[in-house]
Motif scaffolding. Structure first.
Motif, PDB file in Angstrom:
ATOM      1  N   ALA A   1       1.850  10.944   1.752  1.00 49.74           N
ATOM      2  CA  ALA A   1       0.941  11.814   1.001  1.00 49.74           C
ATOM      3  C   ALA A   1      -0.507  11.664   1.465  1.00 49.74           C
ATOM      4  CB  ALA A   1       1.045  11.509  -0.497  1.00 49.74           C
ATOM      5  N   GLY A   2      -0.717  10.883   2.517  1.00 48.68           N
ATOM      6  CA  GLY A   2      -2.069  10.703   3.055  1.00 48.68           C
ATOM      7  C   GLY A   2      -2.945   9.780   2.214  1.00 48.68           C
ATOM      8  N   ILE A   3      -2.335   8.930   1.389  1.00 48.83           N
ATOM      9  CA  ILE A   3      -3.107   7.997   0.568  1.00 48.83           C
ATOM     10  C   ILE A   3      -3.082   6.622   1.240  1.00 48.83           C
ATOM     11  CG2 ILE A   3      -3.305   6.917  -1.711  1.00 48.83           C
ATOM     12  CD1 ILE A   3      -1.796   9.448  -2.823  1.00 48.83           C
ATOM     13  N   GLU A   4      -4.257   6.206   1.715  1.00 42.91           N
ATOM     14  CA  GLU A   4      -4.389   4.981   2.492  1.00 42.91           C
ATOM     15  C   GLU A   4      -3.993   3.748   1.661  1.00 42.91           C
ATOM     16  OE1 GLU A   4      -8.400   3.619   3.321  1.00 42.91           O
ATOM     17  OE2 GLU A   4      -7.896   3.580   5.461  1.00 42.91           O
ATOM     18  N   ASN A   5      -3.254   2.844   2.284  1.00 44.50           N
ATOM     19  CA  ASN A   5      -2.850   1.638   1.550  1.00 44.50           C
ATOM     20  C   ASN A   5      -2.569   0.496   2.516  1.00 44.50           C
ATOM     21  OD1 ASN A   5       0.356   1.346   1.933  1.00 44.50           O
ATOM     22  ND2 ASN A   5      -0.172   3.537   1.846  1.00 44.50           N
ATOM     23  N   ILE A   6      -2.543  -0.719   1.946  1.00 46.65           N
ATOM     24  CA  ILE A   6      -2.205  -1.909   2.730  1.00 46.65           C
ATOM     25  C   ILE A   6      -1.140  -2.686   1.969  1.00 46.65           C
ATOM     26  CG2 ILE A   6      -4.048  -3.289   1.656  1.00 46.65           C
ATOM     27  CD1 ILE A   6      -4.373  -4.807   4.241  1.00 46.65           C
ATOM     28  N   VAL A   7      -0.225  -3.303   2.714  1.00 45.24           N
ATOM     29  CA  VAL A   7       0.797  -4.163   2.107  1.00 45.24           C
ATOM     30  C   VAL A   7       0.605  -5.575   2.642  1.00 45.24           C
ATOM     31  CG1 VAL A   7       3.270  -4.633   1.838  1.00 45.24           C
ATOM     32  CG2 VAL A   7       2.462  -2.259   1.963  1.00 45.24           C
ATOM     33  N   VAL A   8       0.556  -6.545   1.723  1.00 47.67           N
ATOM     34  CA  VAL A   8       0.399  -7.943   2.104  1.00 47.67           C
ATOM     35  C   VAL A   8       1.611  -8.716   1.596  1.00 47.67           C
ATOM     36  CG1 VAL A   8      -1.028  -9.990   1.764  1.00 47.67           C
ATOM     37  CG2 VAL A   8      -2.114  -7.762   2.095  1.00 47.67           C
ATOM     38  N   GLU A   9       2.335  -9.359   2.500  1.00 50.06           N
ATOM     39  CA  GLU A   9       3.602 -10.015   2.151  1.00 50.06           C
ATOM     40  C   GLU A   9       3.595 -11.477   2.600  1.00 50.06           C
ATOM     41  OE1 GLU A   9       6.676  -9.517   0.598  1.00 50.06           O
ATOM     42  OE2 GLU A   9       7.126 -11.507   1.405  1.00 50.06           O
ATOM     43  N   ALA A  10       4.048 -12.370   1.724  1.00 50.73           N
ATOM     44  CA  ALA A  10       3.989 -13.805   2.013  1.00 50.73           C
ATOM     45  C   ALA A  10       5.019 -14.253   3.061  1.00 50.73           C
ATOM     46  CB  ALA A  10       4.188 -14.606   0.722  1.00 50.73           C
ATOM     47  N   ARG A  11       6.199 -13.650   3.047  1.00 50.72           N
ATOM     48  CA  ARG A  11       7.251 -14.099   3.963  1.00 50.72           C
ATOM     49  C   ARG A  11       7.152 -13.362   5.310  1.00 50.72           C
ATOM     50  NH1 ARG A  11      12.109 -12.575   0.300  1.00 50.72           N
ATOM     51  NH2 ARG A  11      10.583 -10.937  -0.122  1.00 50.72           N
ATOM     52  N   ASP A  12       7.999 -13.763   6.272  1.00 52.22           N
ATOM     53  CA  ASP A  12       8.031 -13.008   7.522  1.00 52.22           C
ATOM     54  C   ASP A  12       9.186 -12.006   7.492  1.00 52.22           C
ATOM     55  OD1 ASP A  12      10.215 -14.618   7.918  1.00 52.22           O
ATOM     56  OD2 ASP A  12       9.546 -15.480   9.802  1.00 52.22           O
ATOM     57  N   HIS A  13       9.124 -11.037   8.396  1.00 52.94           N
ATOM     58  CA  HIS A  13      10.107  -9.959   8.450  1.00 52.94           C
ATOM     59  C   HIS A  13      11.528 -10.517   8.531  1.00 52.94           C
ATOM     60  CE1 HIS A  13      12.527  -6.773  10.274  1.00 52.94           C
ATOM     61  NE2 HIS A  13      11.651  -5.903   9.802  1.00 52.94           N
ATOM     62  N   GLN A  14      11.713 -11.531   9.390  1.00 54.68           N
ATOM     63  CA  GLN A  14      13.048 -12.082   9.625  1.00 54.68           C
ATOM     64  C   GLN A  14      13.674 -12.657   8.351  1.00 54.68           C
ATOM     65  OE1 GLN A  14      14.538 -11.678  12.503  1.00 54.68           O
ATOM     66  NE2 GLN A  14      16.416 -12.581  11.689  1.00 54.68           N
ATOM     67  N   SER A  15      12.879 -13.422   7.582  1.00 54.37           N
ATOM     68  CA  SER A  15      13.493 -14.073   6.419  1.00 54.37           C
ATOM     69  C   SER A  15      13.816 -13.052   5.318  1.00 54.37           C
ATOM     70  CB  SER A  15      12.647 -15.236   5.906  1.00 54.37           C
ATOM     71  OG  SER A  15      11.381 -14.802   5.541  1.00 54.37           O
ATOM     72  N   ILE A  16      13.035 -11.978   5.213  1.00 55.72           N
ATOM     73  CA  ILE A  16      13.395 -10.953   4.220  1.00 55.72           C
ATOM     74  C   ILE A  16      14.658 -10.220   4.682  1.00 55.72           C
ATOM     75  CG2 ILE A  16      12.589  -9.021   2.789  1.00 55.72           C
ATOM     76  CD1 ILE A  16       9.749  -9.700   3.539  1.00 55.72           C
ATOM     77  N   SER A  17      14.747  -9.955   5.985  1.00 52.54           N
ATOM     78  CA  SER A  17      15.934  -9.280   6.525  1.00 52.54           C
ATOM     79  C   SER A  17      17.206 -10.071   6.250  1.00 52.54           C
ATOM     80  CB  SER A  17      15.826  -9.105   8.042  1.00 52.54           C
ATOM     81  OG  SER A  17      14.628  -8.516   8.382  1.00 52.54           O
ATOM     82  N   ASN A  18      17.063 -11.398   6.159  1.00 52.18           N
ATOM     83  CA  ASN A  18      18.233 -12.263   5.958  1.00 52.18           C
ATOM     84  C   ASN A  18      18.482 -12.607   4.496  1.00 52.18           C
ATOM     85  OD1 ASN A  18      18.796 -12.339   8.660  1.00 52.18           O
ATOM     86  ND2 ASN A  18      17.530 -14.154   9.034  1.00 52.18           N
ATOM     87  N   THR A  19      17.688 -12.046   3.592  1.00 48.13           N
ATOM     88  CA  THR A  19      17.884 -12.310   2.165  1.00 48.13           C
ATOM     89  C   THR A  19      18.930 -11.342   1.627  1.00 48.13           C
ATOM     90  OG1 THR A  19      15.575 -12.987   1.989  1.00 48.13           O
ATOM     91  CG2 THR A  19      16.725 -12.544  -0.072  1.00 48.13           C
TER      92      THR A  19
END
Ligand code: DHB
Length: 391
Positions: A24-42
């Motif tokens: 929708a063109g609404i600027e945003n940022i996402v901040v995540e504590a874990r890394d991509h790999q560990s979330i993928s394996n959850t």
């Protein structure tokens, strides 16, 4: 860093909202504590309501949920050693899709990367500031220990059941609702063929079991266990004996077994925080409420929050009217409590606490008989399982 919407937490809820805002063109940022790999394996649940599938497909995430996901048009409720199939298509003209939550995460993360979304992994949020003002802020540090401050219009707490954001809300004018259960789930992944075409939810004198699936060659199963259970005490033989005991019956139904390559004890509770907002901070998904896993409502409920909040934010940024933002908590909570009721109901009807009062154990069987012996009863379950219409 200056942006419109600051999202704390890059699980499926945070990423889905970020993706829809991006579209929708609404600027945003996402901040995540874990890394991509560990979330993928959850490993989490695997059932998506048709509406959750539509949110992924209609917003252009990826068609993988359609090509790889498995449409299920019913479940099997098994009790007293007998199968009771429910046909959702016949009952309520609806189906669900079996597509694992970690695959949803992988698709959303890929879509954000493809579209140039600002998603930062391994970043720990340390402080939220000025929540009651029009310019909320937060601070985070990245893996290299560099510190950043984000200034935004709206802050989103999408940081899961142990939410840091939720814990920053002052004690006044808020309430937490909690139910704890005297049992947990022992979850396994196994290299085996499917044991049955549909998922089996079993109530047995030994406790609950769920026979789910992941693919033609990998299956997901769970059995009710003590919350303090240690996976190392459970050999493959012991696990298969326990699972089989819970689906045993005069029909001699037999699980198809195989090598077990993942074992986890999953603890859960029912939890709701009211309200789901404080000033310019809005909680979505597990950060605001968690359900026990029976019936797989967690991710679906998170996506329903995202839909309501996205529409409120879209309206706010296109008309400067914040009425929908003010209504977010009340609107979302209506569905939250329906899902709380459904998840609590399915859990209490299907599980047997170790020290169960014999009356209560028999009562649960009476309830299963009531539901399965009536088309209305089956429809009540089917409607809830496949998902009430989004607000
Ligand atoms: C799965 C998990 C659930 O809690 C459920 O109700 C159905 C399926 C799963 O992991 O496949």
């Amino acid at each position: 860093i200056k942006t419109k919407v600051g999202i704390v937490g890059g699980g499926p809820a945070g990423l889905m909202l970020s993706h829809m805002l991006g579209q929708a063109g609404i600027e945003n940022i996402v901040v995540e504590a874990r890394d991509h790999q560990s979330i993928s394996n959850t490993h989490r649940a695997g059932i998506l309501e048709a509406q959750a599938v539509s949110m992924l497909v209609d917003s252009g995430v990826d068609g993988r949920v359609l090509s790889e996901g498995d449409v299920h048009s019913g479940i099997d409720l098994r009790f007293n050693g007998e199968s009771h199939p429910l046909d959702f298509t016949d009952l309520v003209d609806a189906t669900v899709t079996l597509y694992a939550q970690n695959e949803v995460f992988i698709d959303l993360a890929a879509a954000r990367a493809r579209d140039g979304g600002d998603v930062r992994y391994l970043c720990e949020v340390t402080e939220l500031m000025d929540l009651e003002t029009d310019t909320p802020k937060f601070r985070f540090t990245n893996a290299e220990d560099e510190a950043f401050e984000v200034h935004c219009d709206i802050l989103i707490g999408a940081d899961g059941s142990r939410s840091f954001c939720r814990r920053q809300i002052p004690d006044t004018n808020r309430q937490d609702f909690t139910v704890t259960y005297p049992f947990a789930w022992f979850g396994i992944l196994t290299e085996a063929p499917k044991s049955a075409p549909e998922l089996i939810y079993a109530n047995s004198p030994h406790g609950f079991a769920l026979i789910s699936q992941r693919s033609e060659t990998v299956q997901r199963m769970y059995f009710q266990c003590h919350p303090g259970e240690n996976v190392h005490d459970w050999s493959e033989d012991r696990i298969w004996t326990e699972l089989q005991a819970r689906v045993d019956g005069p029909d001699n139904f037999t699980l198809k077994t195989g090598k077990i390559f993942d074992k986890t004890v999953l603890k859960f509770r029912s939890f709701v925080r009211e309200p789901l907002s404080h000033g310019r901070l809005f909680l979505i998904g597990d950060a605001g409420h968690t359900v026990p896993p029976t019936g797989a409502k967690g991710l679906n409920l998170a996506f329903a929050d995202v839909k309501v909040l996205f529409e409120a934010l879209d309206s706010y940024y296109s008309t400067s009217n914040d009425a929908l933002l003010h209504a977010y908590s009340d609107t979302a909570l209506k569905r939250v409590w329906k899902a709380q009721n459904f998840s609590y109901w399915m859990t209490s009807m299907l599980h047997t606490p170790v020290d169960a009062d014999p009356f209560m154990a028999k009562r649960a069987l009476g309830e299963l008989e009531t539901v399965t012996s009536s088309r209305y009863g089956q429809q009540y379950l089917a409607e809830s399982y496949t998902g009430w219409p989004h607000a």
